[in-house]
Design a protein around this motif. Sequence first.
Motif, PDB file in Angstrom:
ATOM      1  N   ASN A 193       0.815  -1.227   0.000  1.00 18.53           N
ATOM      2  CA  ASN A 193       0.000   0.000   0.000  1.00 18.53           C
ATOM      3  C   ASN A 193       0.846   1.273   0.000  1.00 18.53           C
ATOM      4  N   ILE A 194       1.972   1.213  -0.707  1.00 14.95           N
ATOM      5  CA  ILE A 194       2.821   2.396  -0.859  1.00 14.95           C
ATOM      6  C   ILE A 194       2.541   3.007  -2.232  1.00 14.95           C
ATOM      7  N   PRO A 195       2.142   4.282  -2.282  1.00 13.22           N
ATOM      8  CA  PRO A 195       1.762   4.894  -3.562  1.00 13.22           C
ATOM      9  C   PRO A 195       2.909   4.941  -4.560  1.00 13.22           C
ATOM     10  N   TYR A 196       2.562   4.678  -5.819  1.00 17.89           N
ATOM     11  CA  TYR A 196       3.518   4.798  -6.919  1.00 17.89           C
ATOM     12  C   TYR A 196       2.908   5.694  -7.992  1.00 17.89           C
ATOM     13  N   ILE A 197       3.605   6.775  -8.313  1.00 13.62           N
ATOM     14  CA  ILE A 197       3.162   7.725  -9.330  1.00 13.62           C
ATOM     15  C   ILE A 197       4.042   7.577 -10.559  1.00 13.62           C
ATOM     16  N   SER A 198       3.416   7.450 -11.732  1.00 11.60           N
ATOM     17  CA  SER A 198       4.151   7.391 -12.989  1.00 11.60           C
ATOM     18  C   SER A 198       3.901   8.662 -13.780  1.00 11.60           C
ATOM     19  N   LEU A 199       4.979   9.393 -14.063  1.00 10.77           N
ATOM     20  CA  LEU A 199       4.891  10.595 -14.888  1.00 10.77           C
ATOM     21  C   LEU A 199       5.508  10.304 -16.245  1.00 10.77           C
ATOM     22  N   CYS A 200       4.692  10.359 -17.286  1.00  9.42           N
ATOM     23  CA  CYS A 200       5.164  10.117 -18.655  1.00  9.42           C
ATOM     24  C   CYS A 200       5.492  11.457 -19.301  1.00  9.42           C
ATOM     25  N   THR A 201       6.740  11.613 -19.750  1.00 13.27           N
ATOM     26  CA  THR A 201       7.143  12.843 -20.424  1.00 13.27           C
ATOM     27  C   THR A 201       7.569  12.498 -21.847  1.00 13.27           C
ATOM     28  N   ASP A 202       7.914  13.501 -22.601  1.00 13.30           N
ATOM     29  CA  ASP A 202       8.198  13.325 -24.024  1.00 13.30           C
ATOM     30  C   ASP A 202       9.652  12.921 -24.274  1.00 13.30           C
TER      31      ASP A 202
END
Length: 287
Positions: free
Chosen positions: A192-201
Motif C-alpha cells: 500500500n505504498i503509492p507509486y506515481i508514474s509521470l510520462c514525459t516526451d
Amino acid sequence: MAWFKRKEKGINTPTENKKDTPKGLWYKSPTGKVIDTEELEQNFYVSPEDGYHVRIGSHEYFEILFDDNKFKELDPNLTSKDPLKFEDKKKYSDRLKDAQDKTGLKDAVRTAVGKSGGEDIVIACMDFRFIGGSMGSVVGEKIARAADYSLKNKIPFMIISKSGGARMMEAALSLMQLAKTSAKLAQLADANIPYISLCTDPTTGGTTASFAMLGDINISEPGALIGFAGPRVVRDTTGKELPDGFQTAEFVQEHGFLDFISPRQELKRKINLYLDLILNRPVRNVS
C-alpha cells in the motif's frame, strides 16, 4: 559474438543531437515562438506563448520537485558493463564512455530521496540525453533499488519516464528489466505504498510496456509522445491510417490510459495533493 554485431546501417542519431535543455541566449519553440532562455528557465522550461514543454532531464526535474533542490542521490556510481561484447559502428563499451563524458551522467536514470512539500518521496528520473534514455540493466537495477528503498522506509515512489525503449546493445538483458521493475512495483502495491508514474516526451517502447503504465496514478505533461511502437510501425502493421494526434498525451488520456495531464508549473502541487488525499494526510498548500 557475431550475433550482437549490426551489419546493416539504421537510424543512428548522434547523442549530441539528442539535447534536453536549450543552448544559447534564445530558444525557438516548434511553433516559432522565441523566448529568452533565462525566462524559459524561470518558467520551468515551458514556452509561455504556446505552452510548449521543452525536454528536460533529471537535474531540472529534481530542482522542480524537491524542496530547495535538496536530496540524497541513491546508487550514484552504478554503471553498465558490456557482457555481450556488442559492436555496431563502435563498441558498446566505447559508446557508454562517450555518453558518460558528454552528459556527465553514469546512465539513463538517476534516483534520489528527499522532501517535496515537506514530505519524503523517492524519485527515479530518466535522462534522454544518455543513449536516448534507453532502458538497460543499470536502469532496471537502479529503479529496483529505489523501489526497495521506498518499500523499506514506507515512502511514496515516483518514476519520471523519458525513453526510446529497451537498449538494443544489451538485448535480452534489457528486456528482463521489464519484468524486474514490474515485480518491484507489485511489491509496493502489496504494501500500500503509492507509486506515481509521470510520462514525459517521449515515453515509448519497453518503458511504456512496463513501469510507465503501472502507476497507481498515471500522469503526463501536455503534448508528450506516449506509445509502444512508432506510428509508422503501427500504420504498416494495421494497414490503417492513424487518427490526428495519435500517441499524444491528450489522445492517450482520452482513451483511458492517463488519469490527468499537468502543466509543469503545477506538477509539484498536484503530485502532493494526490499523495495527501490517498494517504489521508492534511492537504497542504504546496507551491
